[in-house]
Design an enzyme around this catalytic site. Sequence first.
Site, PDB file in Angstrom:
ATOM      1  N   ASP A 105      -6.884   6.573  10.303  1.00  0.00           N
ATOM      2  CA  ASP A 105      -6.021   5.435  10.601  1.00  0.00           C
ATOM      3  C   ASP A 105      -6.601   4.118  10.094  1.00  0.00           C
ATOM      4  O   ASP A 105      -7.770   3.807  10.334  1.00  0.00           O
ATOM      5  CB  ASP A 105      -5.758   5.332  12.107  1.00  0.00           C
ATOM      6  CG  ASP A 105      -4.665   4.347  12.449  1.00  0.00           C
ATOM      7  OD1 ASP A 105      -3.716   4.199  11.648  1.00  0.00           O
ATOM      8  OD2 ASP A 105      -4.736   3.739  13.536  1.00  0.00           O
TER       9      ASP A 105
ATOM     10  N   GLU B  11       4.567  12.087   4.519  1.00  0.00           N
ATOM     11  CA  GLU B  11       4.094  10.913   3.784  1.00  0.00           C
ATOM     12  C   GLU B  11       5.187   9.844   3.810  1.00  0.00           C
ATOM     13  O   GLU B  11       4.927   8.665   3.964  1.00  0.00           O
ATOM     14  CB  GLU B  11       3.752  11.294   2.349  1.00  0.00           C
ATOM     15  CG  GLU B  11       3.236  10.137   1.521  1.00  0.00           C
ATOM     16  CD  GLU B  11       3.013  10.533   0.085  1.00  0.00           C
ATOM     17  OE1 GLU B  11       1.855  10.480  -0.348  1.00  0.00           O
ATOM     18  OE2 GLU B  11       3.991  10.889  -0.588  1.00  0.00           O
TER      19      GLU B  11
ATOM     20  N   CYS C 271       2.103   5.692  -8.330  1.00  0.00           N
ATOM     21  CA  CYS C 271       1.137   6.066  -7.288  1.00  0.00           C
ATOM     22  C   CYS C 271      -0.303   6.052  -7.805  1.00  0.00           C
ATOM     23  O   CYS C 271      -1.246   6.230  -7.051  1.00  0.00           O
ATOM     24  CB  CYS C 271       1.479   7.431  -6.704  1.00  0.00           C
ATOM     25  SG  CYS C 271       3.061   7.442  -5.842  1.00  0.00           S
TER      26      CYS C 271
ATOM     27  N   HIS D 173      -4.046   4.786  -0.369  1.00  0.00           N
ATOM     28  CA  HIS D 173      -4.749   5.663  -1.291  1.00  0.00           C
ATOM     29  C   HIS D 173      -4.262   5.401  -2.704  1.00  0.00           C
ATOM     30  O   HIS D 173      -3.290   4.690  -2.922  1.00  0.00           O
ATOM     31  CB  HIS D 173      -4.569   7.134  -0.904  1.00  0.00           C
ATOM     32  CG  HIS D 173      -3.175   7.658  -1.088  1.00  0.00           C
ATOM     33  ND1 HIS D 173      -2.918   8.944  -1.485  1.00  0.00           N
ATOM     34  CD2 HIS D 173      -1.957   7.093  -0.928  1.00  0.00           C
ATOM     35  CE1 HIS D 173      -1.613   9.143  -1.553  1.00  0.00           C
ATOM     36  NE2 HIS D 173      -1.013   8.036  -1.223  1.00  0.00           N
TER      37      HIS D 173
ATOM     38  N   HIS E 190       0.944   4.101   3.152  1.00  0.00           N
ATOM     39  CA  HIS E 190       1.954   4.903   3.832  1.00  0.00           C
ATOM     40  C   HIS E 190       1.748   4.806   5.336  1.00  0.00           C
ATOM     41  O   HIS E 190       0.629   4.604   5.816  1.00  0.00           O
ATOM     42  CB  HIS E 190       1.837   6.386   3.460  1.00  0.00           C
ATOM     43  CG  HIS E 190       2.077   6.678   2.029  1.00  0.00           C
ATOM     44  ND1 HIS E 190       3.329   6.709   1.476  1.00  0.00           N
ATOM     45  CD2 HIS E 190       1.209   6.955   1.026  1.00  0.00           C
ATOM     46  CE1 HIS E 190       3.228   6.992   0.185  1.00  0.00           C
ATOM     47  NE2 HIS E 190       1.947   7.144  -0.115  1.00  0.00           N
TER      48      HIS E 190
ATOM     49  N   HIS F 229      -1.783   2.135  -2.847  1.00  0.00           N
ATOM     50  CA  HIS F 229      -0.544   1.881  -2.125  1.00  0.00           C
ATOM     51  C   HIS F 229      -0.670   2.527  -0.751  1.00  0.00           C
ATOM     52  O   HIS F 229      -1.530   3.371  -0.532  1.00  0.00           O
ATOM     53  CB  HIS F 229       0.671   2.435  -2.885  1.00  0.00           C
ATOM     54  CG  HIS F 229       0.649   3.914  -3.053  1.00  0.00           C
ATOM     55  ND1 HIS F 229      -0.137   4.554  -3.991  1.00  0.00           N
ATOM     56  CD2 HIS F 229       1.293   4.894  -2.363  1.00  0.00           C
ATOM     57  CE1 HIS F 229       0.038   5.864  -3.890  1.00  0.00           C
ATOM     58  NE2 HIS F 229       0.895   6.099  -2.906  1.00  0.00           N
TER      59      HIS F 229
END
Length: 147
Positions: free
Chosen positions: A86, A131, A40, A21, A48, A46
Amino acid sequence: MSPRSARLARLSRSVTFSACHRLHSKALSDEENLKLFGKCNNPNGHGHNYKVIVTVRGEIDPVSGMVMNLTELKEFMQEAIMEPLDHKNLDKDVPYFAEVVSTTENVAVFIWDNLQRLLPPGILYKVKVYETDQNVVVYKGEETRVE
């Protein structure tokens, strides 16, 4: 064995999903976004590896001995979390985040709302989203009222 009063219990299950995101608010200028979100706000985003723990609460059924069938909870979590999130770009692949900043707080709300549509009424207790190991959000469906 003497009869007992109903016993309440909480049951939790976890899943892990990967997604990327970019933290960026359309309500702010590019400069304001960079100042607020820092790295960010990278235009390329980036990623997670999120961990989600879903907790349901209810009476322990005297026949089954369960608050809820874990197989059903697993299936609901697959539909509410894994399928929409996902290996997705949250901002581009998930319509909800087209107008909502994809913070972990808002990811938790998204998951809560999806689960609420699937689970029996009143059973969902808590959604906890990691996160990172250091950044965790807990959401219990609470809202503030604007009057």
